[in-house]
Design an enzyme around this catalytic site. Structure first.
Site, PDB file in Angstrom:
ATOM      1  N   ASP A 131       0.827  -1.205   0.000  1.00  0.00           N
ATOM      2  CA  ASP A 131       0.000   0.000   0.000  1.00  0.00           C
ATOM      3  C   ASP A 131       0.861   1.255   0.000  1.00  0.00           C
ATOM      4  O   ASP A 131       2.062   1.214   0.281  1.00  0.00           O
ATOM      5  CB  ASP A 131      -0.918  -0.005   1.222  1.00  0.00           C
ATOM      6  CG  ASP A 131      -2.241   0.708   0.970  1.00  0.00           C
ATOM      7  OD1 ASP A 131      -2.313   1.514   0.016  1.00  0.00           O
ATOM      8  OD2 ASP A 131      -3.195   0.466   1.728  1.00  0.00           O
ATOM      9  N   ASP A 169     -10.343   1.716  -3.298  1.00  0.00           N
ATOM     10  CA  ASP A 169     -10.723   1.439  -1.912  1.00  0.00           C
ATOM     11  C   ASP A 169     -12.230   1.306  -1.753  1.00  0.00           C
ATOM     12  O   ASP A 169     -12.696   0.961  -0.662  1.00  0.00           O
ATOM     13  CB  ASP A 169     -10.204   2.545  -0.985  1.00  0.00           C
ATOM     14  CG  ASP A 169      -8.759   2.322  -0.576  1.00  0.00           C
ATOM     15  OD1 ASP A 169      -8.240   1.213  -0.797  1.00  0.00           O
ATOM     16  OD2 ASP A 169      -8.141   3.257  -0.035  1.00  0.00           O
TER      17      ASP A 169
END
Length: 713
Positions: free
Chosen positions: A447, A512
């Site tokens: 990430d 997301d």
């Protein structure tokens, strides 16, 4: 061909899908045209083409027609944006003039060397054609005795006069990759300064003719394979020519070439199709699959983030794993919160050591439990960032990529860690290498949750360029040490989705948001570049975390089905009926993934606008055309009640195909008193009839879909 032999004036690089004609009469190669194949023209044919398209010299201008060279130059008289901008101390050599010195050509490649002996600069250009996709780059070398401060170095491509619209992927966090279209009537500048390829403007552009759809019309596609700042300029020049320039965006003073140093552009990847957006997508999918071969089936993933967030309780995680195994999950991924003092997003980031408070016996008990259920284990990391409340920052605050002496700008309570600093790089590599060496980990979710803002290295210069290269290097070295581990690129979701990263990872986390309606639009945008097996696509909970929308399991499941399937839902809260339906979706995916991840994925044309359509239809057709899976998706309500006919091109014209509905978690949600008869009993049609006449989709409510299977008889 080299200095000792004369250079041809024009070169053709081509195959059966793309022709590129390159003019070598200038100091740097100039692409004069690229697009529809023209066979294998002789040198005389190329010269006649050049004469046939020679431009007039108009009043009010210069006495020359300035070339649009691959690296466009102000010194040539071109009013296009220069592809090379820089200077030596005192402002010298800001407008170099190059001479072509060396040429090496094959039917599918071209390499050239150009020099300016006064400015003591050299430019090398490389072009290669791979399965209908053109890959280009250029390198600038400083042969002088003083430094050369580089501001811009990018590649310029001409665009056909029929390219009247620009299609791009725009958006924001949790709403990435939405198709946008603007008329190509002026100059358009697309830039990002986030240090990533960005949520807002991904580096892919399609230049299309009037009336282009997914299946029809000419399309010229360009992509910058770079995971950092970029600048893309589409220009409509005063003389009517159109061009696009693609390159890395460099901050002031960021890149200075010392004597003997060189800089290479990111690769520019271009392709053409006369068969609409899906035609260029097919070219890119084949190109990516050939370069990034997937070994083995894409495993069904369970990710813990939207199940537990930072609350890591072993009993809960054990039960999640049991429920995942029950529905057919093959990989259990432990997300943020497993390390250091990471109980929230305010602390611990950068300390890649298993938390003794949460995991007193390490990760081994959880990994063993997961493996006992027939799954392998994955883990989340964010190696490029750091919390100030962390052991590593307290020990080495100088490792942060910040502007020294000024209050830093934070994002998600964190700073960027300067991986271009060798000590910081070695520290992070060492911790991650140890983590992967000491634990049976098969998958890493990588990430990156914040943008670079005014980040400087120890020398005070901007650090985004060096940071991007360092990230590439860190991933590559970890992959070399741990070749069995698969890597996923995530940057707050889709903030770093580009072909530069795809060279180094096995899939991307597209967004997301797992909201199925948003994901339908994201899938349409991303799949224009990426094959389905590279797009992480999860089934979320009943209520979407990012939007609050509620969708049926059928819609959530069918949406996630077209991708690399995963689950991000607290299955402890799921009912037995939901678990049974989820298991059926997973089983269908496993049964279908060989087709999904090897066939031709395409969007079909409906009587809908390209952007903001109320319904979409897409499918995967097997390479041998023996079978297909097709989805019709109602995104929002129509102005008319009955859906438009769906035509399915790409099948074997004279073969007959049995059409049958595939039940996904409870069937079709519709308001019709009677649906088309083929919905309840199978129908057989010829491939030609499906393409020309079409099939009537059912009338379904907004935010629902139907899946059907075609099988050649």
């Amino acid at each position: 061909m080299s200095d000792s032999s004369p250079h041809p004036s024009l070169v053709h690089v081509g195959d059966d899908r793309l022709s590129v004609i390159i003019d070598l009469r200038y100091g740097i190669p100039a692409i004069s045209s690229w697009g529809r194949p023209v066979g294998q023209p002789e040198q005389g044919d190329l010269e006649n083409i050049a004469r046939g398209v020679e431009r007039p010299i108009e009043h009010g201008g210069l006495d020359i027609v300035a070339p649009l060279t691959l690296v466009s130059l102000h010194s040539s008289g071109s009013f296009a944006r220069p592809g090379l901008e820089g200077h030596r101390p005192g402002g010298r050599h800001w407008a170099p003039v190059f001479s072509l010195c060396d040429v090496s050509a094959t039917p599918t490649s071209l390499t050239t060397t150009s020099r300016d002996d006064v400015a003591e600069l050299e430019v090398r250009c490389e072009l290669s054609l791979r399965r209908g996709v053109l890959v280009m780059s250029a390198t600038l070398i400083n042969h002088g005795s003083t430094r050369y401060l580089l501001s811009t170095f990018g590649l310029t491509l001409p665009l056909d006069q029929r390219a009247r619209e620009i299609v791009s992927l725009g958006g924001r966090w949790a709403r990435e990759s939405h198709l946008e279209s603007v008329s190509f009537t002026g100059n358009h500048l697309f830039e990002t300064r986030t240090g990533r390829s960005s949520h807002e403007r991904q580096p892919s552009f399609w230049f299309v003719g009037p009336g282009t759809t997914h299946q029809r019309g000419e399309v010229w596609s360009t992509h910058l394979a770079w995971s950092g700042n970029h600048s893309i300029t589409a220009q409509y020049l005063p003389d009517g020519r159109r061009c696009v320039q693609l390159g890395e965006l460099l901050h002031p003073g960021e890149l200075c070439l010392e004597p003997g140093e060189q800089y290479s552009t990111p690769e520019v990847i271009a392709t053409y199709s006369p068969h609409g957006l899906s035609g260029t997508a097919a070219n890119l999918h084949q190109f990516i699959r050939a370069d990034r071969k997937v070994t083995g089936p894409r495993k069904v993933v369970m990710n813990t983030w939207e199940s537990v967030y930072f609350d890591h309780d072993l009993d809960v995680l054990f039960e999640l794993a049991r429920r995942g195994a029950r529905v057919g999950v093959e990989r259990f991924v432990l997300d943020d919160g497993w390390f250091g003092a990471r109980r929230s997003d305010r602390s611990g980031l950068g300390d890649w050591v298993i938390s003794e408070d949460v995991y007193p016996h390490g990760l081994a008990p959880l990994i063993e439990h997961v493996e006992s259920l027939g799954m392998d284990f994955g883990i989340w990391v964010e190696p490029e960032c750091v919390n100030e409340d962390s052991d590593v920052f307290r020990s080495h605050p100088e490792w942060a990529l910040v502007d020294r002496g000024r209050e830093p700008i934070r994002g998600r309570n964190q700073l960027v860690l300067n991986l271009a600093n060798e000590e910081a790089f070695d520290h992070v590599f060492g911790q991650l290498d140890r983590l992967l060496s000491e634990n049976r980990i098969a998958f890493v979710k990588w990430d990156m949750n914040r943008s670079h803002v005014a980040g400087s290295g120890l020398d005070g210069a901007a650090g985004s360029h060096a940071q991007t290269l360092a990230v590439y290097r860190l991933i590559e070295e970890l992959r070399d040490r741990h070749p069995h581990v698969e890597f996923e690129s995530c940057a707050s979701g889709g903030g770093r989705v580009d072909l530069g990263m795809i060279e180094r990872v096995d899939r991307v986390w597209a967004s997301d948001t797992i909201d199925a309606l948003e994901r339908q639009e994201i899938l349409r945008g991303l799949s224009l570049t990426l094959p389905l097996e590279f797009i992480g696509s999860h089934i979320g909970s009943r209520t979407a975390h990012t939007t609050g929308r509620r969708h049926s399991l059928a819609f959530r499941g069918l949406t996630a089905f077209f991708g690399h399937l995963g689950i991000e839902w607290n299955l402890i809260e799921a009912t037995d009926d939901e678990l049974e339906s989820l298991a059926q979706i997973v089983a269908l995916y496993k049964e279908s993934r060989e087709l999904l991840h090897s066939g031709t994925f395409t969007y079909f044309d409906l009587a809908q606008p390209l952007v903001d359509s109320a319904a979409v239809a897409f499918g995967v057709i097997a390479s041998d055309r023996s079978r297909a899976l097709v989805a019709y998706v109602q995104l929002r309500s129509e102005r008319h009640q009955t859906p438009d006919l769906l035509c399915v091109p790409g099948l074997e014209p004279n073969a007959h195909y049995r059409i049958e509905v595939v039940d996904v978690a409870g069937g079709v949600r519709g308001m019709a008193r009677r649906q088309p008869a083929w919905m309840s009993s199978s129908l057989t049609m010829r491939g030609l009839d499906l393409e020309v006449v079409g099939l009537q989709p059912p009338a379904v409510v907004p935010e629902s879909a139907v899946l059907f299977r075609l099988t050649r008889q």
